[in-house]
Design a protein around this motif. Structure first.
Motif, PDB file in Angstrom:
ATOM      1  N   ARG A  29       0.807  -1.225   0.000  1.00  0.00           N
ATOM      2  CA  ARG A  29       0.000   0.000   0.000  1.00  0.00           C
ATOM      3  C   ARG A  29       0.841   1.277   0.000  1.00  0.00           C
ATOM      4  O   ARG A  29       0.310   2.367  -0.134  1.00  0.00           O
ATOM      5  N   THR A  61      -6.968  -2.138 -11.605  1.00  0.00           N
ATOM      6  CA  THR A  61      -7.248  -0.747 -11.971  1.00  0.00           C
ATOM      7  C   THR A  61      -6.196   0.157 -11.339  1.00  0.00           C
ATOM      8  O   THR A  61      -5.880   0.020 -10.156  1.00  0.00           O
ATOM      9  N   ASP A 117      -5.548  -1.732  -7.696  1.00  0.00           N
ATOM     10  CA  ASP A 117      -6.508  -2.409  -6.825  1.00  0.00           C
ATOM     11  C   ASP A 117      -6.558  -3.890  -7.188  1.00  0.00           C
ATOM     12  O   ASP A 117      -5.801  -4.353  -8.053  1.00  0.00           O
ATOM     13  N   GLU A 118      -7.440  -4.646  -6.539  1.00  0.00           N
ATOM     14  CA  GLU A 118      -7.492  -6.101  -6.736  1.00  0.00           C
ATOM     15  C   GLU A 118      -7.918  -6.488  -8.152  1.00  0.00           C
ATOM     16  O   GLU A 118      -7.659  -7.613  -8.591  1.00  0.00           O
ATOM     17  N   LYS A 119      -8.523  -5.576  -8.910  1.00  0.00           N
ATOM     18  CA  LYS A 119      -8.938  -5.857 -10.288  1.00  0.00           C
ATOM     19  C   LYS A 119      -7.916  -5.384 -11.315  1.00  0.00           C
ATOM     20  O   LYS A 119      -8.122  -5.549 -12.515  1.00  0.00           O
ATOM     21  N   LEU A 138      -4.833   3.051  -9.454  1.00  0.00           N
ATOM     22  CA  LEU A 138      -5.330   3.996  -8.460  1.00  0.00           C
ATOM     23  C   LEU A 138      -4.467   5.247  -8.389  1.00  0.00           C
ATOM     24  O   LEU A 138      -4.950   6.327  -8.069  1.00  0.00           O
ATOM     25  N   TRP A 148       0.247   6.589   1.604  1.00  0.00           N
ATOM     26  CA  TRP A 148      -0.435   5.323   1.859  1.00  0.00           C
ATOM     27  C   TRP A 148      -1.670   5.280   0.964  1.00  0.00           C
ATOM     28  O   TRP A 148      -2.502   6.174   1.009  1.00  0.00           O
ATOM     29  N   VAL A 149      -1.774   4.249   0.119  1.00  0.00           N
ATOM     30  CA  VAL A 149      -2.933   4.103  -0.767  1.00  0.00           C
ATOM     31  C   VAL A 149      -3.760   2.946  -0.218  1.00  0.00           C
ATOM     32  O   VAL A 149      -3.468   1.778  -0.471  1.00  0.00           O
ATOM     33  N   SER A 150      -4.777   3.269   0.559  1.00  0.00           N
ATOM     34  CA  SER A 150      -5.509   2.270   1.336  1.00  0.00           C
ATOM     35  C   SER A 150      -6.189   1.203   0.494  1.00  0.00           C
ATOM     36  O   SER A 150      -6.317   0.062   0.933  1.00  0.00           O
ATOM     37  N   LYS A 151      -6.631   1.518  -0.704  1.00  0.00           N
ATOM     38  CA  LYS A 151      -7.329   0.542  -1.555  1.00  0.00           C
ATOM     39  C   LYS A 151      -6.385  -0.254  -2.451  1.00  0.00           C
ATOM     40  O   LYS A 151      -6.816  -1.087  -3.243  1.00  0.00           O
ATOM     41  N   SER A 152      -5.081  -0.028  -2.321  1.00  0.00           N
ATOM     42  CA  SER A 152      -4.098  -0.717  -3.151  1.00  0.00           C
ATOM     43  C   SER A 152      -3.950  -2.187  -2.749  1.00  0.00           C
ATOM     44  O   SER A 152      -3.819  -2.507  -1.575  1.00  0.00           O
ATOM     45  N   ALA A 153      -3.964  -3.056  -3.739  1.00  0.00           N
ATOM     46  CA  ALA A 153      -3.702  -4.479  -3.514  1.00  0.00           C
ATOM     47  C   ALA A 153      -2.242  -4.796  -3.814  1.00  0.00           C
ATOM     48  O   ALA A 153      -1.679  -5.746  -3.284  1.00  0.00           O
TER      49      ALA A 153
END
Length: 118
Positions: free
Chosen positions: A50, A71, A67-69, A73, A86-91
């Motif tokens: 992240r 995409t 992200d998990e797909k 971010l 910090w990129v909270s939605k990052s997978a």
């Protein structure tokens, strides 16, 4: 270490043909620190991840937070001795040679696809 190819399917462009996957804690901690440089088409994918830093690095890198797909971010070029937010939605984070984003036209919202090389 697993090697993948990475493609921006939104723009139909290659991002890397020889991207190493850092999945273990040790592999993610070392990242690209031990490499003298990255060639065109080379990189590293860190997952889960992240945030990143370029402390002790000798060269700039292009960075995509995904992200998990797959995409995008966030996309940015980081010079040595920098830290990302910090990129909270990052997978995961894709680190590529500098100039990869400009050559491919990759930007936020694009979708990235990864495939095993081996």
């Amino acid at each position: 270490m697993r090697v993948i190819s990475v493609r921006n399917v939104s723009r139909n462009t290659d991002l890397g043909q020889s991207v190493r996957v850092a999945a273990s804690l040790l592999e993610r901690a070392l990242g690209l620190l031990a490499t003298p440089s990255l060639g065109v088409g080379e990189g590293m994918y860190l997952a889960p991840c992240r945030s990143i830093h370029t402390l002790f690095m000798r060269y700039p890198i292009d960075v995509l937070f995904l992200d998990e797909k797959g995409t995008v971010l966030s996309s940015k070029t980081y010079k040595p001795w920098r830290m990302s937010v910090w990129v909270s939605k990052s997978a995961g984070v894709l680190e590529l040679s500098e100039g990869s984003l400009a050559r491919s036209g990759t930007c936020v919202g694009d979708r990235v696809e990864m495939k095993d090389v081996n």
